[in-house]
Design a protein around this motif. Structure first.
Motif, PDB file in Angstrom:
ATOM      1  N   GLY A  91      34.830  13.480  16.735  1.00 22.49           N
ATOM      2  CA  GLY A  91      35.635  12.564  16.617  1.00 22.49           C
ATOM      3  C   GLY A  91      36.817  12.071  17.756  1.00 22.49           C
ATOM      4  O   GLY A  91      36.787  12.680  18.690  1.00 22.49           O
ATOM      5  N   ALA A  92      37.287  11.084  17.487  1.00 23.98           N
ATOM      6  CA  ALA A  92      38.155  10.406  18.499  1.00 23.98           C
ATOM      7  C   ALA A  92      39.464  11.347  18.784  1.00 23.98           C
ATOM      8  O   ALA A  92      39.806  12.045  18.292  1.00 23.98           O
ATOM      9  CB  ALA A  92      38.508   8.976  18.105  1.00 23.98           C
ATOM     10  N   THR A  93      39.946  11.307  20.179  1.00 24.28           N
ATOM     11  CA  THR A  93      41.055  12.138  20.739  1.00 24.28           C
ATOM     12  C   THR A  93      42.172  12.083  19.569  1.00 24.28           C
ATOM     13  O   THR A  93      42.695  13.139  19.231  1.00 24.28           O
ATOM     14  CB  THR A  93      41.224  11.596  22.050  1.00 24.28           C
ATOM     15  OG1 THR A  93      40.482  11.628  22.943  1.00 24.28           O
ATOM     16  CG2 THR A  93      42.364  12.473  22.639  1.00 24.28           C
ATOM     17  N   PRO A  95      43.545  11.694  15.929  1.00 26.86           N
ATOM     18  CA  PRO A  95      42.857  11.676  14.617  1.00 26.86           C
ATOM     19  C   PRO A  95      43.093  10.664  13.887  1.00 26.86           C
ATOM     20  O   PRO A  95      42.096  10.227  13.072  1.00 26.86           O
ATOM     21  CB  PRO A  95      43.619  12.850  14.059  1.00 26.86           C
ATOM     22  CG  PRO A  95      44.859  13.332  14.876  1.00 26.86           C
ATOM     23  CD  PRO A  95      44.494  12.716  16.130  1.00 26.86           C
ATOM     24  N   ASP A  97      42.277   7.727  14.869  1.00 26.76           N
ATOM     25  CA  ASP A  97      41.079   6.601  15.015  1.00 26.76           C
ATOM     26  C   ASP A  97      39.758   7.455  15.063  1.00 26.76           C
ATOM     27  O   ASP A  97      38.853   6.855  14.912  1.00 26.76           O
ATOM     28  CB  ASP A  97      41.106   6.579  16.572  1.00 26.76           C
ATOM     29  CG  ASP A  97      42.458   5.838  16.933  1.00 26.76           C
ATOM     30  OD1 ASP A  97      42.892   4.910  16.153  1.00 26.76           O
ATOM     31  OD2 ASP A  97      42.769   6.114  17.993  1.00 26.76           O
ATOM     32  N   ALA A  98      39.725   8.721  14.218  1.00 28.76           N
ATOM     33  CA  ALA A  98      38.469   9.435  14.322  1.00 28.76           C
ATOM     34  C   ALA A  98      37.920   9.055  12.774  1.00 28.76           C
ATOM     35  O   ALA A  98      38.404   8.705  11.834  1.00 28.76           O
ATOM     36  CB  ALA A  98      38.913  10.982  14.184  1.00 28.76           C
ATOM     37  N   THR A 102      34.532  13.992  10.773  1.00 23.47           N
ATOM     38  CA  THR A 102      34.692  14.551  12.090  1.00 23.47           C
ATOM     39  C   THR A 102      35.639  15.619  12.076  1.00 23.47           C
ATOM     40  O   THR A 102      36.458  15.731  10.922  1.00 23.47           O
ATOM     41  CB  THR A 102      34.877  13.353  12.989  1.00 23.47           C
ATOM     42  OG1 THR A 102      36.197  12.894  12.930  1.00 23.47           O
ATOM     43  CG2 THR A 102      33.843  12.421  13.223  1.00 23.47           C
ATOM     44  N   ARG A 104      37.919  16.253  13.955  1.00 24.51           N
ATOM     45  CA  ARG A 104      39.630  15.794  14.083  1.00 24.51           C
ATOM     46  C   ARG A 104      40.025  15.037  12.920  1.00 24.51           C
ATOM     47  O   ARG A 104      41.238  14.990  12.601  1.00 24.51           O
ATOM     48  CB  ARG A 104      39.615  15.185  15.557  1.00 24.51           C
ATOM     49  CG  ARG A 104      39.610  15.817  16.592  1.00 24.51           C
ATOM     50  CD  ARG A 104      39.397  15.360  17.977  1.00 24.51           C
ATOM     51  NE  ARG A 104      39.446  16.007  19.097  1.00 24.51           N
ATOM     52  CZ  ARG A 104      39.419  15.879  20.416  1.00 24.51           C
ATOM     53  NH1 ARG A 104      38.781  14.538  20.534  1.00 24.51           N
ATOM     54  NH2 ARG A 104      39.584  16.429  21.330  1.00 24.51           N
ATOM     55  N   LYS A 105      39.125  14.350  12.329  1.00 21.63           N
ATOM     56  CA  LYS A 105      39.419  13.761  11.180  1.00 21.63           C
ATOM     57  C   LYS A 105      39.782  14.563  10.044  1.00 21.63           C
ATOM     58  O   LYS A 105      40.938  14.531   9.332  1.00 21.63           O
ATOM     59  CB  LYS A 105      38.501  12.597  10.498  1.00 21.63           C
ATOM     60  CG  LYS A 105      38.844  12.189   9.070  1.00 21.63           C
ATOM     61  CD  LYS A 105      39.978  10.931   9.505  1.00 21.63           C
ATOM     62  CE  LYS A 105      39.992  10.096   8.304  1.00 21.63           C
ATOM     63  NZ  LYS A 105      40.818   8.865   8.412  1.00 21.63           N
ATOM     64  N   ASN A 114      45.217  18.315  18.296  1.00 23.51           N
ATOM     65  CA  ASN A 114      43.701  17.832  17.797  1.00 23.51           C
ATOM     66  C   ASN A 114      42.551  18.683  17.776  1.00 23.51           C
ATOM     67  O   ASN A 114      41.441  18.394  17.811  1.00 23.51           O
ATOM     68  CB  ASN A 114      43.263  16.674  18.608  1.00 23.51           C
ATOM     69  CG  ASN A 114      43.134  16.894  19.993  1.00 23.51           C
ATOM     70  OD1 ASN A 114      43.130  18.006  20.585  1.00 23.51           O
ATOM     71  ND2 ASN A 114      42.711  15.909  20.771  1.00 23.51           N
TER      72      ASN A 114
END
Ligand code: RTP
Ligand code: MG
Length: 140
Positions: A91-93, A95, A97-98, A102, A104-105, A114
């Motif tokens: 996931g996105a750097t 969290p 935005d993840a 994912t 990170r989410k 993260n």
């Protein structure tokens, strides 16, 4: 796309919260195989070398301090299109935005804490794997 290796780190925020197994379950469910794994205490020199590409960034000192603050788990993962596949699962750097599901989410605390690292290219994967593993320690 062929089977490809990538390098992963389960970061201190995750090892502190006893999430190694939970993160490995997400990795394996995504079809990636953990073909090498070791828990280590990263030294300051190792962290500075590993994140050398970010040394001019304002968060560099904080990042090195974080990565050496507790043990990490270094891993080699293998799978179809492994580098991109793991970036998708991470996931996105940040969290915030993840995407749902994912790592990170599910687990990350902030953009800094993260939970995981994954290589961003096949070339960097090779360099990063060689920093932490010898060929005989990787059993694919
Ligand atoms: P990584 O290298 O750890 O897999 O993460 P990434 O590719 O998603 O992100 P990257 O841009 O390479 O940043 C490396 C790590 O630095 C920390 N960071 N902190 N405080 C901040 O604004 C900030 N930005 C980045 C994160 O731990 C990020 O994973
Ligand atoms: Mg990166």
């Amino acid at each position: 796309m062929a089977v490809q290796r990538t390098f992963s780190i389960i970061k201190p925020d995750a090892t502190n919260r006893n999430l190694t197994g939970a993160i490995n379950a997400v990795i394996e469910k995504a079809g990636l195989r953990i073909i090498a794994q070791r828990r280590i205490q990263m030294s300051q020199a190792q962290a500075e070398e590993f994140y050398g590409v970010h040394k001019e960034r304002p968060f560099f000192g904080e990042l090195v301090e974080f990565m050496t603050s507790a043990p990490v788990v270094v891993q080699v993962l293998e799978g179809e299109n492994g580098v991109a596949a793991y970036r998708d699962v991470m996931g996105a750097t940040n969290p915030a935005d993840a995407a749902d599901g994912t790592i990170r989410k599910l687990f990350a605390l902030s953009i800094g804490e993260n939970s995981v690292h994954g290589s961003d290219s096949a070339e960097n994967a090779e360099i990063e794997i060689a920093q932490f593993f010898t060929a005989d320690q990787i059993v694919g």
